[in-house]
Design an enzyme around this catalytic site. Structure first.
Site, PDB file in Angstrom:
ATOM      1  N   HIS A 174       0.847  -1.199   0.000  1.00 21.60           N
ATOM      2  CA  HIS A 174       0.000   0.000   0.000  1.00 21.60           C
ATOM      3  C   HIS A 174       0.877   1.241   0.000  1.00 21.60           C
ATOM      4  O   HIS A 174       1.574   1.521   0.983  1.00 21.60           O
ATOM      5  CB  HIS A 174      -0.930  -0.002   1.206  1.00 21.60           C
ATOM      6  CG  HIS A 174      -1.814   1.212   1.264  1.00 21.60           C
ATOM      7  ND1 HIS A 174      -2.748   1.488   0.292  1.00 21.60           N
ATOM      8  CD2 HIS A 174      -1.883   2.224   2.159  1.00 21.60           C
ATOM      9  CE1 HIS A 174      -3.369   2.619   0.586  1.00 21.60           C
ATOM     10  NE2 HIS A 174      -2.856   3.086   1.711  1.00 21.60           N
ATOM     11  N   ASP A 176       0.961   5.182  -0.160  1.00 21.94           N
ATOM     12  CA  ASP A 176       0.238   6.451  -0.047  1.00 21.94           C
ATOM     13  C   ASP A 176       0.939   7.526  -0.871  1.00 21.94           C
ATOM     14  O   ASP A 176       2.117   7.817  -0.619  1.00 21.94           O
ATOM     15  CB  ASP A 176       0.197   6.917   1.407  1.00 21.94           C
ATOM     16  CG  ASP A 176      -0.698   6.042   2.274  1.00 21.94           C
ATOM     17  OD1 ASP A 176      -1.882   5.916   1.944  1.00 21.94           O
ATOM     18  OD2 ASP A 176      -0.195   5.484   3.275  1.00 21.94           O
ATOM     19  N   ASP A 288      -7.752   1.279   2.441  1.00 18.94           N
ATOM     20  CA  ASP A 288      -7.397   2.313   3.409  1.00 18.94           C
ATOM     21  C   ASP A 288      -8.322   3.516   3.502  1.00 18.94           C
ATOM     22  O   ASP A 288      -8.210   4.289   4.444  1.00 18.94           O
ATOM     23  CB  ASP A 288      -5.962   2.809   3.146  1.00 18.94           C
ATOM     24  CG  ASP A 288      -5.305   3.386   4.402  1.00 18.94           C
ATOM     25  OD1 ASP A 288      -5.746   3.042   5.508  1.00 18.94           O
ATOM     26  OD2 ASP A 288      -4.364   4.176   4.275  1.00 18.94           O
ATOM     27  N   ASP A 425       1.809  -1.104   4.464  1.00 18.49           N
ATOM     28  CA  ASP A 425       2.267   0.149   3.866  1.00 18.49           C
ATOM     29  C   ASP A 425       3.719   0.027   3.387  1.00 18.49           C
ATOM     30  O   ASP A 425       4.602  -0.355   4.152  1.00 18.49           O
ATOM     31  CB  ASP A 425       2.171   1.284   4.880  1.00 18.49           C
ATOM     32  CG  ASP A 425       0.729   1.643   5.220  1.00 18.49           C
ATOM     33  OD1 ASP A 425      -0.177   1.032   4.637  1.00 18.49           O
ATOM     34  OD2 ASP A 425       0.523   2.525   6.077  1.00 18.49           O
ATOM     35  N   HIS A 568      -6.625   9.471  -0.089  1.00 21.58           N
ATOM     36  CA  HIS A 568      -7.282   9.399   1.211  1.00 21.58           C
ATOM     37  C   HIS A 568      -6.459   9.943   2.381  1.00 21.58           C
ATOM     38  O   HIS A 568      -6.904   9.830   3.535  1.00 21.58           O
ATOM     39  CB  HIS A 568      -7.717   7.952   1.500  1.00 21.58           C
ATOM     40  CG  HIS A 568      -6.595   6.968   1.454  1.00 21.58           C
ATOM     41  ND1 HIS A 568      -6.333   6.210   0.342  1.00 21.58           N
ATOM     42  CD2 HIS A 568      -5.661   6.618   2.368  1.00 21.58           C
ATOM     43  CE1 HIS A 568      -5.291   5.433   0.583  1.00 21.58           C
ATOM     44  NE2 HIS A 568      -4.865   5.661   1.805  1.00 21.58           N
TER      45      HIS A 568
END
Length: 1121
Positions: A174, A176, A288, A425, A568
Site C-alpha cells: 500500500h 500512499d 485504506d 504500507d 485518502h
C-alpha cells in the site's frame, strides 16, 4: 405599440389553437369506433373505457390550463416590456428596493413520468439495508477473545472433505501518494525500489503474484525505466503475475471527494494504463479509505469492473456480517430498480489490512507469518512471538498452525474459496523482503498442496484470481449476479476502528484545502469544456496551427494534481504539515495554469474575426478575475483600472443551463456604468470595498452588474465605461460604523436589540440586532465550540472525540454588524473575534433570488483544542441518516460533500456547500456543520502530529427553504432508505459550485478587435441533464481528434413546490439529441463507452439520439468538427 399588438395577436392565436385541440379531443371521444350503441345500453367494458377517456380528458384539460396560464403570463410580461427603455430598480415608498421582472418569463415543465422515479416502488428490496442494520445492532463492543472485536470461531476438520479449501494469498504494497512524506519523497525513498524489485523478483518464479493500485506512482516510475524493463512489466501483466487493481490515479477518499473528481482520477488512471500497458482493470481494491461510499461501487460497475474489496468498516458491522456470513454481497444502488448496478463486494473481516490481521482471527499467530519481522529486522511482532524461517524440520508444524487460521477465517464466508492479503504500507521495498515472504510461503504451500488429507489448495494469487475462482465454483461469468449471496444497499459511514473512536474529524480537517480543491475542480471542468470547443472550432477553421496546443499539457497536469489530492490522506487533511503544503503548491500551480487555458480558449472563441487570433503568452488578451499570492492565501480580486476608454469583460457561464447572475467586479472609480454588448445600460450596484469591520479600501469599489442572462455555457461581453453616476449605478446604503464616502452613503447607528429584516420577492430574512445572525421564526443560526477529552485519547486529524455537547461560542467583544441594502442585493455582515459571516439576499429573478447566500470567514489560529461549529436550526443528503441515540455524539456526524437537508411534513431546509465538511443533525430541526478544527495532539493513528497549521478559511453555503406539497410523495418517501433533492436544489448546488468567471479584456491602444458573444449549445439541455465533462482525449502527448462527453441525469423529487423556480427548461424522459447540440460543429461520430472509455458499449451508429435513466452517468466518445 406595434410590438404590443403583435404580442397580443400571437397570444390569442396560441389560445385559439389550444381550444381547437380540446375540441378535436372531445370529438375523438364521441366518435370512437370502439364504442358500440345498442339501445343506449353500454357493455360494462365500454363504460370502463369511457371512464378512462374522461379521466384522460380531465388530465388534458388540466395540462391545457397550465399551458394557457403560461401563455397569459408570457403575454403580460412581454407586453410590459414592449414599450420604452428597459425598466430599472426603484425604491418603494417603504424604502425597499424593487427590481422589475425579467423580460423573458421563466418556466418549468416536468413530465409526470419524470416524477415517478423519486417515488420508487420498483424492483426488489435488498437483503441488507444499512439503515436497518444500524437500527438492529446493539454496538455493545463485547470482548471476543483473540479476535478482540469478534467472537470465537470453531470448525470440524471434516468440513472440507468433499470440497477442498482453495486459498489465494495476495501480496500487495500500500503506497500512499503523500502522508508522512511528500509524494516525491515517498517515490524516491521507497516506491521506485518496490517496483524495481518487483520486476526482478517476479521473473524468478512464475508462481509469484503481485497487485498494484496507485497509477500516480506507477506512471512516474514508468517514465524513468528502460524499454527492456517496460517490456518485462507488460509480460508480467500479460501472464497474470501482476495485476493493476482499481487503476485510479490514487485510492481516493470516499467521504470528501466530489464525484466529478472521483471519476476524473479514475479516467486518468485507466487511460494511462490503456495507452502504456494495454490493460483494463477488472477488480477494485480499497483497503485504506476511512469508510466507504455507495458512489464508488457505482463508478467501478460503470467502468466495467466485476468485483471489489473494502476494508475500513465499523468493527460492529464487520462482526455482525461475519456472524451471518454476509461479508460478501452484491452491492446495489438504493435507487436501482433492475439490479443493473450490482457489483460483487468482498469485505475484509478484521481490524486492519496488515499481515497480523489478514490470515485469520488471531493476530498473535498471523504475525508469525509476516517474514519481514524475522529476528534481526527493524520491525517485530508486538505479541512477543517472532516468526521463524520455514525449514524441512518445522514446515509441518508451521503449516498446520497457519492452516488453522485459514480455516477459521473461511468460516466467516459462504464459499470454500479464501482471500488472504499479504502486505502493508510500503512493503517489498528491499529484495530481502521479497525473498523472505515468497520463499517461506512457497515452502508452506508446497507442503499443504502435497498432503491430500489436508483438503487445501494454497497458492499466490491476484485479486482477480480470487474472484475468478469464486465465479468458477458456481459456473457463471464474472460480473453476473452470484447466486447465494445477499444484496446490500447503503454505505459504510461513519467508521470506527475500536471503542468509541469514530473517524469523523477528517470530514472537516484542514477545510482551507478542501475549499481550494473545489475551486480547482470547477476551473478544471470549465477549462476542459472551453479547450475542447476552442480546439474543435480552430480545427474546423483550419487554424489549429495557431492555437496553443501546448495548453493540453497544462490540462493534463491539472487533472493529475486534482487526482492526486483525492488521495485518502490528502483531501482528508490527514497528512503531515509539510505534505499539506506540497499538495497546496500543486493545487495552486494547476489553478494558475487552468486560468491561462481558459483565457486562451475564451480569447479565440469571442473573436469576431478568427483570422486575427494571435496567442502571446507574455501579453494575454484577457486578464484573470483573481489571484492567490501563495498556496495558503485567500483569493484577491483583480481591480480594473478605469480611464476614458471602455473596459470590456468576458463572462463565462460553465453550466449547461441558462442562469441569471449578478457579476462582481472591482474598479478604481465610483463613476462607472455597465452596458450590455449592444451598448444598452444595465442596472448595477456600487459599494465600497471593506478591509475590516470599520475601514474601507481607498479608491476601490465593487460593481455588481445586473442579472445578466447567461445561456449555457456561454462567453458574453458586458462593458464597463467611466461616466457620471446615473440611476443605472445605484449606490448601496450602508448601515454600520464606517468611513464616509461621497460615492456611497454610510450611516452609523448604535447597537440595538431589535431584530431587522431584509426581503425580496420570494424571501423574508430577519436578523438579530445584537448578533447580526439569521433569526427567522423558522430558521436561526448560532456558533458553538467543541472541546476535546481530558483522557489519554483525544481528538486529532482523524478522530472526533469531544468532551461533551458543544458550548456556545463566547467572543471577547460583541460583534460589529454591517448592513448593506441595494437594488440587486442586500447583505448583513457580522464581525466576531474568530469568524466573519456574510448573509446575502439577491433581489433578482432566477435561482439566485430563491436562497440565501452564506459565507463564513473563519480564523481560529489562537484556539487550543477547539472545534468551531455552526448550527442552522430548523435526512441528510441523498443518503438519508438516522440519529442513533445508542451511539455517542461523534458517531452521528457524516460527510457533507455537496448538501445536507432536514425535513418535516411541510418543508425541507437544504444547506448547500461549496466545500466538504462534517455535518450532523443532533437535535430535532437542527443542522450542525463543523467549520474548522484546531487540535494540539496526535490521535494515535500514525500521523504523529496534531492540526496546528490552520489558515484563514472562507466556507461558502446556500440555504434553501422549500415547501413540500404532494402528500403521496411525503408518505412514500419518509420511510425509504433514499431521498432526492428537488430540481431547484440541484441547480442551486451547481450555481454555488460553478460560479460565472469574469475575464477583463486587457487595456489596449488602439481599441480591441471586434468581439462577439459565443454560444456553444444550439439548444438548452433538459433541466435534469448535466454535462459533467467534455474532456479532450490524448494522442501521444497532444490532444487527439476525439473527446469524452460525460453526461449525468439527475434524480429529483417533485414533491417540493415548483413555482417561480427561475429557470427556463423542461424534462424529456431522459431523451437527448446530441447530433445538433454543439452550434457550428458537426458530430462526426458518437460511440457509447464504459465510464472511463475502456470498453465500447454496442456499435457506433449514425443515430445521435440517446436515452439516460435518472441518476445514471454515461460516457460517449465523440468527434467534433
Amino acid at each position: 405599440m406595434k410590438l404590443k399588438k403583435q404580442v397580443t395577436v400571437c397570444g390569442a392565436a396560441i389560445f385559439c389553437v389550444a381550444v381547437f385541440s380540446l375540441y378535436l379531443m372531445l370529438d375523438r371521444v364521441q366518435h370512437d369506433p370502439t364504442r358500440h350503441q345498442s339501445g343506449g345500453n353500454f357493455p360494462r367494458s365500454q363504460i370502463s373505457v369511457l371512464q378512462n377517456r374522461i379521466e384522460q380528458l380531465e388530465q388534458l384539460l388540466e395540462e391545457n390550463h397550465e399551458i394557457i396560464s403560461h401563455i397569459k403570463d408570457s403575454v403580460l410580461e412581454l407586453t410590459a416590456h414592449a414599450e420604452g427603455p428597459p425598466a430599472l430598480p426603484h425604491h418603494k415608498p417603504n424604502g425597499s428596493w424593487v427590481l422589475p421582472p425579467e423580460s423573458r418569463p421563466s418556466f418549468l415543465s416536468v413530465s409526470p413520468q419524470d416524477c415517478q422515479f423519486a417515488l420508487g416502488g420498483k424492483g426488489q428490496s435488498p437483503d441488507l439495508q444499512m439503515l436497518a442494520v444500524y437500527s438492529l445492532l446493539p454496538f455493545d463492543n463485547q470482548d471476543g477473545g483473540v479476535w478482540k472485536q469478534g467472537f470465537d470461531i470453531t470448525y470440524e476438520p471434516s468440513e472440507w472433505d468433499t470440497e477442498p479449501l482453495q486459498v489465494f494469498v495476495v501480496p500487495h504494497s500500500h503506497n500512499d501518494p503523500g502522508w508522512i512524506k511528500t509524494f516525491d519523497k515517498y517515490y524516491y525513498d521507497q516506491t521506485q525500489h518496490i517496483l524495481n524489485s518487483m520486476v526482478l523478483k517476479m521473473q524468478e518464479d512464475p508462481r509469484r503474484r503481485f497487485i498494484w493500485s496507485e497509477i500516480s506512482f506507477f506512471s512516474k516510475w514508468w517514465d524513468n525505466i528502460s524499454a527492456q524493463k517496460r517490456a518485462a512489466v507488460r509480460r508480467l501483466v500479460g501472464n497474470g503475475q501482476l495485476e493493476m487493481v482499481t487503476g485510479g490515479w490514487v485510492m481516493p477518499d470516499e467521504a470528501n471527494s466530489h464525484y466529478f473528481a472521483m471519476i476524473d482520477q479514475l479516467i486518468e488512471g485507466h487511460q494511462w494504463l490503456e495507452k502504456n500497458i494495454g490493460v483494463t482493470p477488472r477488480s477494485g481494491w480499497a483497503v485504506d479509505p476511512f469508510g466507504h461510499s455507495s458512489t464508488m461501487p457505482y463508478l467501478l460497475k460503470r467502468s466495467n469492473l466485476t468485483g471489489m474489496l473494502i476494508q475500513r468498516v465499523h468493527y460492529a458491522i464487520k462482526k455482525h456480517f461475519a456472524a451471518t456470513q454476509n461479508l460478501e454481497f452484491m452491492w446495489r444502488q438504493t435507487w436501482d430498480p433492475d439490479a443493473s448496478t450490482d457489483i460483487f463486494c468482498h469485505m475484509m473481516p478484521f481490524y486492519s489490512y496488515d499481515v497480523p490481521h489478514t490470515c485469520g482471527p488471531d493476530p498473535k499467530i498471523c504475525c508469525q507469518f509476516d517474514f519481514k519481522r524475522l529476528p534481526g529486522g527493524r520491525i517485530n511482532c508486538p505479541w512477543k512471538v517472532p516468526p521463524r524461517a520455514i525449514t524441512d524440520a518445522n514446515v509441518a508444524e508451521r503449516a498446520q498452525l497457519l492452516l488453522d487460521q485459514y480455516r477459521k477465517k473461511s468460516k466467516l464466508y459462504r464459499s470454500k474459496v479464501l482471500l488472504v492479503p499479504l502486505g502493508d504500507d510500503f512493503r517489498y521495498d528491499k529484495p530481502q523482503e521479497w525473498d523472505a515472504q515468497f520463499l517461506n510461503y512457497q515452502r508452506i504451500f508446497d507442503f499443504l498442496n502435497s498432503r491430500p488429507n489436508l483438503h487445501v489448495q494454497a497458492q499466490f494469487g491476484t485479486l482477480s484470481d480470487y474472484f475468478d475462482a469464486l465465479y468458477k465454483k458456481v459456473g457463471i461469468v464474472p460480473g453476473m449476479k452470484l447466486p447465494g449471496f445477499p444484496v446490500l444497499s447503503g454505505d459504510f459511514f461513519s467508521y470506527a476502528d475500536r471503542e468509541d473512536h469514530y473517524w469523523t474529524g477528517y470530514y472537516t480537517s484542514r477545510p482551507f484545502y478542501k475549499s481550494l480543491d473545489r475551486v480547482l475542480e470547477a476551473h478544471l471542468r470549465g477549462a476542459e469544456i472551453l479547450y475542447s470547443l476552442a480546439l474543435a472550432h480552430a480545427r474546423r477553421a483550419g487554424a489549429d496551427s495557431r492555437y496553443p496546443l501546448s495548453d493540453y499539457a497544462l490540462l493534463s497536469n491539472a487533472r493529475r494534481n486534482l487526482g492526486l489530492f483525492q488521495h485518502h490522506d490528502a483531501i482528508t487533511g490527514t497528512a503531515k504539515e509539510a505534505v499539506a503544503v506540497d499538495y497546496g503548491v500543486r493545487l495552486l500551480h494547476s489553478l494558475t495554469n487552468l486560468k491561462r487555458v481558459i483565457i486562451n480558449a475564451a480569447h479565440y472563441l469571442v473573436l469576431g474575426d478568427k483570422d486575427t487570433y494571435h496567442n502571446d503568452p507574455t501579453a494575454p488578451f484577457l486578464g484573470v478575475d483573481d489571484t492567490r499570492p501563495s498556496q495558503d492565501s485567500l483569493p484577491e480580486r483583480t481591480v480594473l483600472r478605469m480611464d476614458t476608454s471602455p473596459r470590456f469583460l468576458v463572462v463565462f457561464n460553465p453550466l449547461e443551463q441558462e442562469r441569471l447572475s449578478v457579476v462582481p467586479v472591482l474598479v478604481d472609480s465610483p463613476h462607472v456604468r455597465v452596458l450590455s454588448e449592444e451598448g444598452q445600460p444595465l442596472p448595477s450596484q456600487l459599494s465600497v470595498r471593506w478591509s475590516s469591520a470599520t475601514d474601507t479600501v481607498p479608491d476601490v469599489y465593487q460593481v455588481r452588474g445586473a442579472p445578466v442572462p447567461l445561456p449555457a455555457p456561454i462567453l458574453i461581453l458586458p462593458i464597463l465605461r467611466v461616466g457620471l453616476p446615473s440611476s443605472h449605478a445605484a449606490p448601496a446604503a450602508m448601515t454600520p460604523r464606517g468611513l464616509s464616502s461621497e460615492a456611497v452613503p454610510v450611516h452609523v447607528f448604535p447597537a440595538a436589540a431589535d431584530d431587522f429584516c431584509l426581503d425580496n420577492q420570494h424571501l423574508h430574512a430577519c436578523f438579530s440586532g445584537r448578533s447580526g445572525l439569521l433569526q427567522v421564526r423558522r430558521v436561526s443560526c448560532e456558533f458553538l465550540v467543541y472541546g476535546t477529552r481530558t483522557s489519554k485519547d483525544k481528538s486529532g486529524a482523524y478522530l472526533f472525540l469531544p468532551d461533551g455537547e458543544a458550548k456556545p461560542y463566547a467572543p471577547k467583544d460583541p460583534p460589529v454588524v454591517r448592513v448593506t441594502e441595494g437594488p440587486l442585493f442586500s447583505e448583513v455582515t457580522s464581525y466576531y473575534q474568530h469568524v466573519q459571516t456574510v448573509v446575502r439576499l439577491y433581489n433578482v429573478p432566477g435561482v439566485e433570488g430563491l436562497s440565501l447566500d452564506l459565507s463564513c470567514l473563519v480564523d481560529i489560529r489562537d484556539h487550543i483544542n477547539k472545534e468551531l461549529t455552526s448550527t442552522v436550526s430548523r435526512y441528510l443528503g441523498i443518503q438519508p441518516r438516522r440519529y442513533q441515540r445508542k451511539l455517542p455524539l461523534q458517531a452521528n456526524f457524516y460527510p457533507m460533500p455537496t448538501m445536507a437537508y432536514i425535513q418535516d411534513a411541510q418543508s425541507r431546509l437544504t444547506l448547500h456547500t461549496a466545500q466538504a465538511l462534517g455535518v450532523s443533525s443532533l437535535g430535532s430541526g437542527q443542522l450542525e456543520v463543523i467549520l474548522d478544527r484546531r487540535l494540539m495532539q496526535d490521535d494515535n493513528r500514525g500521523l504523529g502530529q496534531g492540526l496546528k497549521d490552520n489558515k484563514r478559511t472562507c466556507n461558502r453555503f446556500r440555504l434553501l427553504l422549500e415547501r413540500r406539497t404532494t402528500a403521496s410523495c411525503k408518505e412514500r418517501e419518509d420511510g425509504r432508505p433514499i431521498s432526492f433533492p428537488s430540481l431547484l436544489s440541484h441547480i442551486t448546488s451547481m450555481h454555488l459550485n460553478a460560479e460565472a468567471l469574469v475575464m477583463p479584456v486587457a487595456q489596449e491602444k488602439p481599441a480591441p478587435p471586434v468581439l462577439r458573444s459565443f454560444m456553444p449549445l444550439s439548444t438548452t439541455l433538459p433541466c435534469d441533464f448535466h454535462i459533467l465533462n467534455l474532456r479532450m482525449l490524448q494522442d501521444d502527448s497532444l490532444p487527439s481528434a476525439e473527446a469524452a462527453l460525460i453526461l449525468h441525469r439527475k434524480g429529483f423529487d417533485c414533491s417540493l413546490e415548483a413555482k417561480n423556480l427561475g429557470f427556463n427548461c423542461t424534462t424529456s424522459q431522459g431523451k437527448l439529441a446530441l447530433g445538433s447540440l454543439f452550434q457550428g460543429l458537426e458530430m462526426g461520430s458518437l460511440q457509447p463507452t464504459s465510464l472511463t472509455l475502456m470498453y465500447p458499449l454496442g456499435t457506433a451508429s449514425n443515430s445521435t439520439s440517446i436515452h439516460l435513466d435518472p441518476m445514471e452517468i454515461a460516457t460517449f466518445r465523440i468527434r467534433l468538427g
